[in-house]
Design a protein around this motif. Sequence first.
Motif, PDB file in Angstrom:
ATOM      1  N   GLY A   1      -4.421 -11.084   1.499  1.00  0.00           N
ATOM      2  CA  GLY A   1      -3.144 -11.706   1.170  1.00  0.00           C
ATOM      3  C   GLY A   1      -2.015 -10.797   1.631  1.00  0.00           C
ATOM      4  N   GLN A   2      -1.165 -10.406   0.692  1.00  0.00           N
ATOM      5  CA  GLN A   2      -0.071  -9.506   1.060  1.00  0.00           C
ATOM      6  C   GLN A   2      -0.269  -8.089   0.537  1.00  0.00           C
ATOM      7  OE1 GLN A   2       2.804 -11.870  -1.587  1.00  0.00           O
ATOM      8  NE2 GLN A   2       3.725  -9.826  -1.603  1.00  0.00           N
ATOM      9  N   PHE A   3      -1.454  -7.798  -0.017  1.00  0.00           N
ATOM     10  CA  PHE A   3      -1.743  -6.470  -0.550  1.00  0.00           C
ATOM     11  C   PHE A   3      -3.007  -5.904   0.091  1.00  0.00           C
ATOM     12  CE2 PHE A   3       0.437  -8.829  -3.943  1.00  0.00           C
ATOM     13  CZ  PHE A   3       1.532  -8.010  -4.141  1.00  0.00           C
ATOM     14  N   TYR A   4      -3.166  -4.583  -0.002  1.00  0.00           N
ATOM     15  CA  TYR A   4      -4.358  -3.908   0.487  1.00  0.00           C
ATOM     16  C   TYR A   4      -5.292  -3.591  -0.673  1.00  0.00           C
ATOM     17  CZ  TYR A   4      -2.744  -3.155   5.274  1.00  0.00           C
ATOM     18  OH  TYR A   4      -2.352  -3.331   6.575  1.00  0.00           O
ATOM     19  N   LEU A   5      -6.585  -3.750  -0.433  1.00  0.00           N
ATOM     20  CA  LEU A   5      -7.624  -3.392  -1.390  1.00  0.00           C
ATOM     21  C   LEU A   5      -8.451  -2.253  -0.815  1.00  0.00           C
ATOM     22  CD1 LEU A   5      -8.928  -6.979  -2.320  1.00  0.00           C
ATOM     23  CD2 LEU A   5      -7.224  -5.600  -3.560  1.00  0.00           C
ATOM     24  N   LYS A   6      -8.760  -1.242  -1.644  1.00  0.00           N
ATOM     25  CA  LYS A   6      -9.636  -0.172  -1.172  1.00  0.00           C
ATOM     26  C   LYS A   6     -11.069  -0.685  -1.149  1.00  0.00           C
ATOM     27  CE  LYS A   6      -9.142   4.179  -2.476  1.00  0.00           C
ATOM     28  NZ  LYS A   6      -9.224   5.447  -3.267  1.00  0.00           N
ATOM     29  N   VAL A   7     -11.718  -0.579   0.015  1.00  0.00           N
ATOM     30  CA  VAL A   7     -13.071  -1.099   0.162  1.00  0.00           C
ATOM     31  C   VAL A   7     -14.088   0.000   0.446  1.00  0.00           C
ATOM     32  CG1 VAL A   7     -12.317  -3.390   0.909  1.00  0.00           C
ATOM     33  CG2 VAL A   7     -12.668  -1.589   2.622  1.00  0.00           C
ATOM     34  N   LEU A   8     -13.621   1.214   0.736  1.00  0.00           N
ATOM     35  CA  LEU A   8     -14.559   2.281   1.067  1.00  0.00           C
ATOM     36  C   LEU A   8     -13.875   3.629   0.867  1.00  0.00           C
ATOM     37  CD1 LEU A   8     -17.294   3.202   2.398  1.00  0.00           C
ATOM     38  CD2 LEU A   8     -16.097   3.100   4.593  1.00  0.00           C
ATOM     39  N   SER A   9     -14.623   4.605   0.333  1.00  0.00           N
ATOM     40  CA  SER A   9     -14.136   5.982   0.273  1.00  0.00           C
ATOM     41  C   SER A   9     -15.341   6.922   0.278  1.00  0.00           C
ATOM     42  CB  SER A   9     -13.275   6.222  -0.971  1.00  0.00           C
ATOM     43  OG  SER A   9     -14.029   6.075  -2.158  1.00  0.00           O
TER      44      SER A   9
ATOM     45  N   LEU B   1       0.851  -1.190   0.000  1.00  0.00           N
ATOM     46  CA  LEU B   1       0.000   0.000   0.000  1.00  0.00           C
ATOM     47  C   LEU B   1       0.881   1.233   0.000  1.00  0.00           C
ATOM     48  CD1 LEU B   1      -2.870   1.266   0.303  1.00  0.00           C
ATOM     49  CD2 LEU B   1      -2.535   1.163   2.784  1.00  0.00           C
ATOM     50  N   THR B   2       0.483   2.239  -0.810  1.00  0.00           N
ATOM     51  CA  THR B   2       1.166   3.531  -0.822  1.00  0.00           C
ATOM     52  C   THR B   2       0.123   4.616  -0.607  1.00  0.00           C
ATOM     53  OG1 THR B   2       2.900   2.770  -2.330  1.00  0.00           O
ATOM     54  CG2 THR B   2       2.584   5.141  -2.150  1.00  0.00           C
ATOM     55  N   ILE B   3       0.386   5.505   0.361  1.00  0.00           N
ATOM     56  CA  ILE B   3      -0.521   6.599   0.679  1.00  0.00           C
ATOM     57  C   ILE B   3       0.217   7.909   0.502  1.00  0.00           C
ATOM     58  CG2 ILE B   3      -1.920   7.685   2.485  1.00  0.00           C
ATOM     59  CD1 ILE B   3      -2.140   4.908   3.776  1.00  0.00           C
ATOM     60  N   SER B   4      -0.294   8.772  -0.363  1.00  0.00           N
ATOM     61  CA  SER B   4       0.283  10.097  -0.578  1.00  0.00           C
ATOM     62  C   SER B   4      -0.693  11.144  -0.075  1.00  0.00           C
ATOM     63  CB  SER B   4       0.574  10.324  -2.061  1.00  0.00           C
ATOM     64  OG  SER B   4       1.504   9.372  -2.548  1.00  0.00           O
ATOM     65  N   SER B   5      -0.191  12.142   0.644  1.00  0.00           N
ATOM     66  CA  SER B   5      -1.063  13.163   1.205  1.00  0.00           C
ATOM     67  C   SER B   5      -0.254  14.415   1.500  1.00  0.00           C
ATOM     68  CB  SER B   5      -1.725  12.661   2.499  1.00  0.00           C
ATOM     69  OG  SER B   5      -0.758  12.523   3.520  1.00  0.00           O
ATOM     70  N   THR B   6      -0.947  15.456   1.955  1.00  0.00           N
ATOM     71  CA  THR B   6      -0.264  16.632   2.457  1.00  0.00           C
ATOM     72  C   THR B   6       0.083  16.401   3.923  1.00  0.00           C
ATOM     73  OG1 THR B   6      -2.270  17.736   3.246  1.00  0.00           O
ATOM     74  CG2 THR B   6      -1.663  18.069   0.924  1.00  0.00           C
ATOM     75  N   GLU B   7       0.819  17.359   4.505  1.00  0.00           N
ATOM     76  CA  GLU B   7       1.219  17.184   5.902  1.00  0.00           C
ATOM     77  C   GLU B   7       0.052  17.289   6.872  1.00  0.00           C
ATOM     78  OE1 GLU B   7       1.388  21.657   5.512  1.00  0.00           O
ATOM     79  OE2 GLU B   7       1.634  19.905   4.243  1.00  0.00           O
ATOM     80  N   ILE B   8      -1.115  17.783   6.400  1.00  0.00           N
ATOM     81  CA  ILE B   8      -2.271  17.853   7.282  1.00  0.00           C
ATOM     82  C   ILE B   8      -3.213  16.661   7.054  1.00  0.00           C
ATOM     83  CG2 ILE B   8      -2.216  20.336   7.618  1.00  0.00           C
ATOM     84  CD1 ILE B   8      -4.332  20.643   5.502  1.00  0.00           C
TER      85      ILE B   8
END
Length: 212
Positions: free
Chosen positions: A170-178, A118-125
């Motif tokens: 398994g060994q990866f993350y799936l997006k299930v909600l947004s 999983l990779t998460i990109s965001s601002t510092e807030i």
Amino acid sequence: TIPLQARFKTRSNWSVTAYQTGAAVNDGDETTDEPAKLCFIRATDKRQDCTKITSGLLNSQGFVYNYQTVKDLRIVRLKSGVWAVEFHAEFYGGGSGMAEQTSLWTYDKKSDSFWSALTISSTEIGGYKIIDNGPLAGYVVAASPEWQIDKDEGHFAPHQVQMAVYRLSGQFYLKVLSYLTTQKYGGEDESDGDPLDREMPRITKLLKEIGQ
């Protein structure tokens, strides 16, 4: 550098090393454009699997964030018996804010390799939370403020927040909600609290409704 064989029970003697060529600073215009690098190293055959920490910006015509500064490298628990390497890097381009990227790397025993789960990109807030125990063990919740420039919303004003929920499969993350929060968070006084905490009752309810 962190040795990995004992914690992950790897077949080979793996370690992980984070590199940076220079740190970006936020008290002036001095920056480096060289991205930090994460390398998984296998001692037996001197194999190195290296990844430069970058990300593209949507609708930016090729603009790429090079995350220059290494902020953290550690081993974290995802749920009982499951671990990951967590790497956190930061981008600064000389403006009023930062961009951040966090990646989680899991071990695949069959291939004797580490993979980006999983990779998460965001601002510092923005932010994220790994849930490693309880009914939602194996989930990650991420919060990314939505800056609505078309509504004359100031950079440091409260923003609605885009919430994303990922489930380990398994060994990866799936997006299930947004979803986009109705309430605004942040601002200079941050009196509305942390959306990662305040939105959890709604997240729990929505996950039940969709069978997750």
